[in-house]
Scaffold this motif. Structure first.
Motif, PDB file in Angstrom:
ATOM      1  N   CYS C  22      62.053  13.547  54.836  1.00  0.00           N
ATOM      2  CA  CYS C  22      62.916  12.908  55.843  1.00  0.00           C
ATOM      3  C   CYS C  22      62.175  11.779  56.558  1.00  0.00           C
ATOM      4  O   CYS C  22      62.736  10.700  56.777  1.00  0.00           O
ATOM      5  CB  CYS C  22      63.372  13.946  56.867  1.00  0.00           C
ATOM      6  N   HIS C  74      67.276  11.380  59.392  1.00  0.00           N
ATOM      7  CA  HIS C  74      67.500  12.632  58.661  1.00  0.00           C
ATOM      8  C   HIS C  74      66.856  13.786  59.427  1.00  0.00           C
ATOM      9  O   HIS C  74      65.631  13.889  59.465  1.00  0.00           O
ATOM     10  CB  HIS C  74      66.908  12.529  57.248  1.00  0.00           C
ATOM     11  N   HIS C  75      67.708  14.620  60.035  1.00  0.00           N
ATOM     12  CA  HIS C  75      67.220  15.746  60.851  1.00  0.00           C
ATOM     13  C   HIS C  75      67.427  17.041  60.061  1.00  0.00           C
ATOM     14  O   HIS C  75      68.561  17.432  59.773  1.00  0.00           O
ATOM     15  CB  HIS C  75      68.000  15.814  62.170  1.00  0.00           C
ATOM     16  N   LEU C  76      66.321  17.708  59.729  1.00  0.00           N
ATOM     17  CA  LEU C  76      66.370  18.892  58.869  1.00  0.00           C
ATOM     18  C   LEU C  76      66.402  20.178  59.702  1.00  0.00           C
ATOM     19  O   LEU C  76      65.716  20.274  60.728  1.00  0.00           O
ATOM     20  CB  LEU C  76      65.124  18.897  57.977  1.00  0.00           C
ATOM     21  N   SER C  77      67.174  21.159  59.260  1.00  0.00           N
ATOM     22  CA  SER C  77      67.183  22.464  59.942  1.00  0.00           C
ATOM     23  C   SER C  77      67.561  23.537  58.936  1.00  0.00           C
ATOM     24  O   SER C  77      67.748  23.253  57.753  1.00  0.00           O
ATOM     25  CB  SER C  77      68.146  22.444  61.126  1.00  0.00           C
ATOM     26  N   ASN C  78      67.660  24.780  59.406  1.00  0.00           N
ATOM     27  CA  ASN C  78      68.079  25.916  58.550  1.00  0.00           C
ATOM     28  C   ASN C  78      67.286  25.970  57.247  1.00  0.00           C
ATOM     29  O   ASN C  78      67.856  26.174  56.176  1.00  0.00           O
ATOM     30  CB  ASN C  78      69.587  25.819  58.226  1.00  0.00           C
ATOM     31  N   TYR C  94      69.362  22.430  55.542  1.00  0.00           N
ATOM     32  CA  TYR C  94      70.474  21.621  56.042  1.00  0.00           C
ATOM     33  C   TYR C  94      69.930  20.290  56.539  1.00  0.00           C
ATOM     34  O   TYR C  94      68.861  20.242  57.143  1.00  0.00           O
ATOM     35  CB  TYR C  94      71.132  22.315  57.237  1.00  0.00           C
ATOM     36  N   VAL C  95      70.688  19.232  56.316  1.00  0.00           N
ATOM     37  CA  VAL C  95      70.283  17.936  56.862  1.00  0.00           C
ATOM     38  C   VAL C  95      71.463  17.301  57.601  1.00  0.00           C
ATOM     39  O   VAL C  95      72.589  17.275  57.096  1.00  0.00           O
ATOM     40  CB  VAL C  95      69.736  17.005  55.761  1.00  0.00           C
ATOM     41  N   HIS C  96      71.191  16.883  58.823  1.00  0.00           N
ATOM     42  CA  HIS C  96      72.133  16.069  59.596  1.00  0.00           C
ATOM     43  C   HIS C  96      71.634  14.642  59.427  1.00  0.00           C
ATOM     44  O   HIS C  96      70.594  14.280  59.989  1.00  0.00           O
ATOM     45  CB  HIS C  96      72.100  16.501  61.060  1.00  0.00           C
ATOM     46  N   TYR C 110      76.808  16.050  56.878  1.00  0.00           N
ATOM     47  CA  TYR C 110      76.282  17.384  57.150  1.00  0.00           C
ATOM     48  C   TYR C 110      75.945  17.999  55.796  1.00  0.00           C
ATOM     49  O   TYR C 110      76.766  18.666  55.174  1.00  0.00           O
ATOM     50  CB  TYR C 110      77.313  18.221  57.914  1.00  0.00           C
ATOM     51  N   GLY C 111      74.742  17.696  55.320  1.00  0.00           N
ATOM     52  CA  GLY C 111      74.384  17.990  53.943  1.00  0.00           C
ATOM     53  C   GLY C 111      73.463  19.183  53.800  1.00  0.00           C
ATOM     54  O   GLY C 111      73.030  19.806  54.784  1.00  0.00           O
TER      55      GLY C 111
END
Lengths: 163, 163, 163
Positions: C22, C74-78, C94-96, C110-111
């Protein structure tokens, strides 16, 4: 305990610190927030003098500006931490920050915190924080500097067939 | 293994649990989702009785309401976990939840999950979940309570020159 | 060091790798980004041939398309990681992802990244990446496939009194 396991423990402590900043800011618990920083911290959310604070007390006073928003939500992600020896570290993290104004207006910033950290009296503190941003929506007006981004090479052409 | 390393392992297990909630919810795998909770869990997404479920079976039935949305995306961040002894913990986490309705309408909430967790039969379960929110966009209508936020001191004045 | 502690170290390394993707993408440091992948990686952001790259060099060339955006975030989570033995893993995250076009237009997706990873020459690399999405806002036009989501049972009825 191995060095690598020890690093994990310190990384977790630093992550908690960075998260607590967001939690205290959204709840406007500014004296708790200030304790996450060193006494002589240097914090610059941008180049404007109003966005700069030198020292923990100045930071706490300065962040009272956030009451001009009715509510905020600071969601942290992409936390990267690097160590400089045993008691120093630096980090980059991304913040998706939503703000709601008194008129129902909103502002979103896609920001980045660039921090220096130090272990002081047995707990990690932020000694220096700078902020920049990848971007924001139209509701966000403060002059936060842009994250550096490489330019395309001179021979790059816009691809066809992609929106 | 040191106590601190052991804690890291449990924190990771709890993080995975909280993330799996989001994954199963977005995929509407509700029976898998329900197994993340204790049999006698208490879950309140708000004060409205329609947002409260007592027990795993009631929770699973209740969350079928999410099919009124065409799609959802629950992005979790700011996960903080505290332990009460060996087998109990509580946590706070932030969720950026996007919902798309049947008419193409969308709703975003900047929420917070407040959880109690217990180690049962060798795996962590959510025994109690409450939700509140820092805010939402205009598309989101459910009456989720607001996260507490301190008021400004009486002598606070709106800063000039900041949007 | 216990197996579980060892796993934590590898999980952290993989998380760092996914986050670096990201960071490098938003800064358009594509040669650094490409080194996160194996030489013979297979990457498919969707079914369209323009969104598929076979091999590290092809991926680097292909991602130059991101310059059609002025800026991205690109903000990554989960992030969830599972191991297949000592040197292989797979992950979901997950990527916002926010994109700003040259006309000031924006697009949010919301990928979800679905990755296979391998330890090669002592560091983790992405060997295969697929992408899907829970959804997007109206500004996002690329044909990214939808994340699978269970259908409601035939007897499900829309709940009353919930927006």
């Amino acid at each position: 305990m191995s060095d690598k396991s020890n690093r994990l423990i310190h990384q977790r402590e630093i992550e908690n610190l960075l998260i607590d900043y967001c939690r205290y800011l959204d709840r406007m618990e500014l004296s708790k927030l200030a304790k996450l920083f060193s006494d002589d911290c240097h914090v610059a959310y941008g180049d404007d003098p109003k966005l700069i604070a030198n020292g923990r007390a100045a930071l706490e006073a300065s962040l009272s500006r956030m009451w001009r928003w009715m509510r905020t939500a600071h969601h942290l992600s992409n936390i990267r931490i690097w160590f400089n020896g045993e008691r120093r570290a630096y980090s980059e993290s991304y913040v998706h920050a939503w703000h709601e104004g008194t008129g129902g207006n909103t502002a979103i910033i896609y920001g980045r915190y660039l921090d220096h950290l130090e272990m002081l009296d047995n707990s990690w503190k932020i000694t220096e924080r700078r902020m920049d941003m990848n971007g924001s929506d139209k509701g966000f007006k403060l002059p936060i500097p842009h994250t550096p981004r490489c330019e395309p090479p001179p021979d790059w052409i816009v691809p066809e067939g992609l929106d």
